[in-house]
Design a protein around this motif. Sequence first.
Motif, PDB file in Angstrom:
ATOM      1  N   UNK A 181       8.361 -83.901  74.961  1.00 16.88           N
ATOM      2  CA  UNK A 181       7.738 -83.205  73.874  1.00 16.88           C
ATOM      3  C   UNK A 181       6.269 -82.905  74.020  1.00 16.88           C
ATOM      4  N   UNK A 182       5.707 -82.504  72.885  1.00 20.18           N
ATOM      5  CA  UNK A 182       4.322 -82.057  72.778  1.00 20.18           C
ATOM      6  C   UNK A 182       3.582 -83.000  71.835  1.00 20.18           C
ATOM      7  N   UNK A 183       2.366 -83.335  72.228  1.00 19.18           N
ATOM      8  CA  UNK A 183       1.496 -84.224  71.451  1.00 19.18           C
ATOM      9  C   UNK A 183       0.402 -83.368  70.818  1.00 19.18           C
ATOM     10  N   UNK A 184       0.118 -83.621  69.538  1.00 22.61           N
ATOM     11  CA  UNK A 184      -0.908 -82.864  68.821  1.00 22.61           C
ATOM     12  C   UNK A 184      -2.085 -83.785  68.478  1.00 22.61           C
ATOM     13  N   UNK A 185      -2.975 -84.017  69.450  1.00 24.37           N
ATOM     14  CA  UNK A 185      -4.076 -84.957  69.222  1.00 24.37           C
ATOM     15  C   UNK A 185      -5.082 -84.466  68.189  1.00 24.37           C
ATOM     16  N   UNK A 186      -5.001 -83.178  67.830  1.00 26.07           N
ATOM     17  CA  UNK A 186      -5.906 -82.641  66.808  1.00 26.07           C
ATOM     18  C   UNK A 186      -5.731 -83.376  65.476  1.00 26.07           C
ATOM     19  N   UNK A 187      -4.565 -84.014  65.280  1.00 22.97           N
ATOM     20  CA  UNK A 187      -4.294 -84.694  64.011  1.00 22.97           C
ATOM     21  C   UNK A 187      -4.730 -86.151  64.009  1.00 22.97           C
ATOM     22  N   UNK A 188      -5.210 -86.625  65.153  1.00 26.10           N
ATOM     23  CA  UNK A 188      -5.661 -88.014  65.218  1.00 26.10           C
ATOM     24  C   UNK A 188      -6.839 -88.270  64.281  1.00 26.10           C
ATOM     25  N   UNK A 189      -7.657 -87.248  64.054  1.00 26.27           N
ATOM     26  CA  UNK A 189      -8.804 -87.415  63.159  1.00 26.27           C
ATOM     27  C   UNK A 189      -8.350 -87.711  61.731  1.00 26.27           C
ATOM     28  N   UNK A 190      -7.070 -87.388  61.440  1.00 28.13           N
ATOM     29  CA  UNK A 190      -6.494 -87.711  60.136  1.00 28.13           C
ATOM     30  C   UNK A 190      -5.532 -88.900  60.244  1.00 28.13           C
ATOM     31  N   UNK A 191      -5.692 -89.632  61.345  1.00 27.29           N
ATOM     32  CA  UNK A 191      -4.962 -90.888  61.571  1.00 27.29           C
ATOM     33  C   UNK A 191      -3.449 -90.691  61.649  1.00 27.29           C
ATOM     34  N   UNK A 192      -3.037 -89.582  62.281  1.00 24.85           N
ATOM     35  CA  UNK A 192      -1.616 -89.352  62.517  1.00 24.85           C
ATOM     36  C   UNK A 192      -1.370 -89.059  63.982  1.00 24.85           C
ATOM     37  N   UNK A 193      -0.490 -89.845  64.598  1.00 24.26           N
ATOM     38  CA  UNK A 193       0.036 -89.518  65.933  1.00 24.26           C
ATOM     39  C   UNK A 193       1.271 -88.665  65.718  1.00 24.26           C
ATOM     40  N   UNK A 194       1.231 -87.440  66.211  1.00 24.56           N
ATOM     41  CA  UNK A 194       2.311 -86.513  65.914  1.00 24.56           C
ATOM     42  C   UNK A 194       2.841 -85.880  67.186  1.00 24.56           C
ATOM     43  N   UNK A 284       4.272 -83.224  57.220  1.00 23.38           N
ATOM     44  CA  UNK A 284       2.828 -83.429  57.317  1.00 23.38           C
ATOM     45  C   UNK A 284       2.190 -83.561  55.932  1.00 23.38           C
ATOM     46  N   UNK A 285       2.702 -82.786  54.996  1.00 23.41           N
ATOM     47  CA  UNK A 285       2.189 -82.889  53.620  1.00 23.41           C
ATOM     48  C   UNK A 285       2.455 -84.266  53.048  1.00 23.41           C
ATOM     49  N   UNK A 286       3.626 -84.838  53.376  1.00 20.52           N
ATOM     50  CA  UNK A 286       3.963 -86.182  52.884  1.00 20.52           C
ATOM     51  C   UNK A 286       3.040 -87.245  53.467  1.00 20.52           C
TER      52      UNK A 286
END
Length: 321
Positions: A181-194, A284-286
Motif C-alpha cells: 500500500x501507500x503511506x500518507x505521512x502528511x497526516x502525521x501532523x494530526x497524529x494519524x498513521x494512515x 478520516x472525519x471520525x
Amino acid sequence: MKDIQDLGYGISLIDVFDLKKEQRTGTYVIREDDITIVETSASPSIPYLLKGLESLSIHPSEIKNIIVTHIHLDHAGGTGLFLKDCPNAKVIVHPKGKRHLANPSRLIEGARAVYGNQFDELFDPIVPIPEERLVAMEDEQTLQIGKDRTLQFLHTPGHANHHLSIYDAASNGIFTGDTIGVYYPQLLSQELEFYLPSTSPNQFNPDAMLASAERMEKLELERIYFGHYGKSENPHHVFTQLRKWLPLFLETAKLSIKLHTDSSFEQKATAISTDLFNKVQAYLKSKQINLTPDVQEIIQLDLSVCAMGLVDYLSKKQVNA
C-alpha cells in the motif's frame, strides 16, 4: 535540505516531487561500499534526485546499484534517463520486468491508457535501458553491498506480478514499493498513521497481495520503507490497515459495479472512486482529521487509479468464472 531525511542505518530518503507534490514518491539511498538506491520515480523527478545526491555529497558515478521495486512508471520510468549520469551502475529488476525496461513500448502504451493527455507531462521521456546493464533478481536471491550488509530480494506479487521487495537485515526493514500500500505521512501532523492498499491495473490480485503481506509479516520487521512515501516503524499497524481496507475496497467495487452494470469501464471506475473516497473521508472525519486540498487531491488520484484496477480485476474474474 528539508527534502532529504536521514532514516538511520545509512539510509537517506530524497523527496523527488513526483507529480510536483511533496512526500509523494521517494528515492532511498543506502550508503555502503556499493552505493545503492531504491526507486527513481518518473523522468520529471530526476533533477530532484540529482540535486538530492549532490546534497548528500554523492556523485552519480559512485552509484553501483539502482533497484526498482517494479516497473510502473512512477517508480521506474526515470531509470533510463538517470542511468545516463551513472556510468558504473546496474539496474536491478524482477525477471518479469526486465524486458520492459529494455523495450518500454508496452509500458508507455499502458500508461497512456490510464493517464491520457497527462502522460507527457507526468512521464516523458522514457529512455530504454541497455540489456547488458539490467540484472534480474530471483526470489530470495541476495546482493552484498557492503562488508557486513546484504540485501535479500523477495518476489511479492499482488500490486503487480513483476514486483520485488527488498529486505535489509541491517535495519530489519523492507522496501515494499506498492505491495502493501501507500503511506500518507502528511497526516502525521494530526497524529494519524494512515495507509491504503494500491490496487492499480492491470495485475492487481488481492489474494496474492495478502499472501505477500503475510510473508513480510513473518520476517518480524521493525521498519517498512514505502515507495509512497517514507518510513513506518509500526509494521503491525500497516498490516492491520491493509487487512481492513482491502476487503472494503473489493466490497465497495462489487456493489458499485452491480449498480452500474450497463455502464462503461470509465463510468464504473468513476463511481467506485467516488464511493471509495466517501468511505475514506468518513473514516478520516471520525478521527477528526482535516484534509488539506493537497492531500485530498493525492488521495483522490490514488483512489481513481485503484478503482480502475478493481474494475479490471473484477471483470477478469467474471470472465474466468
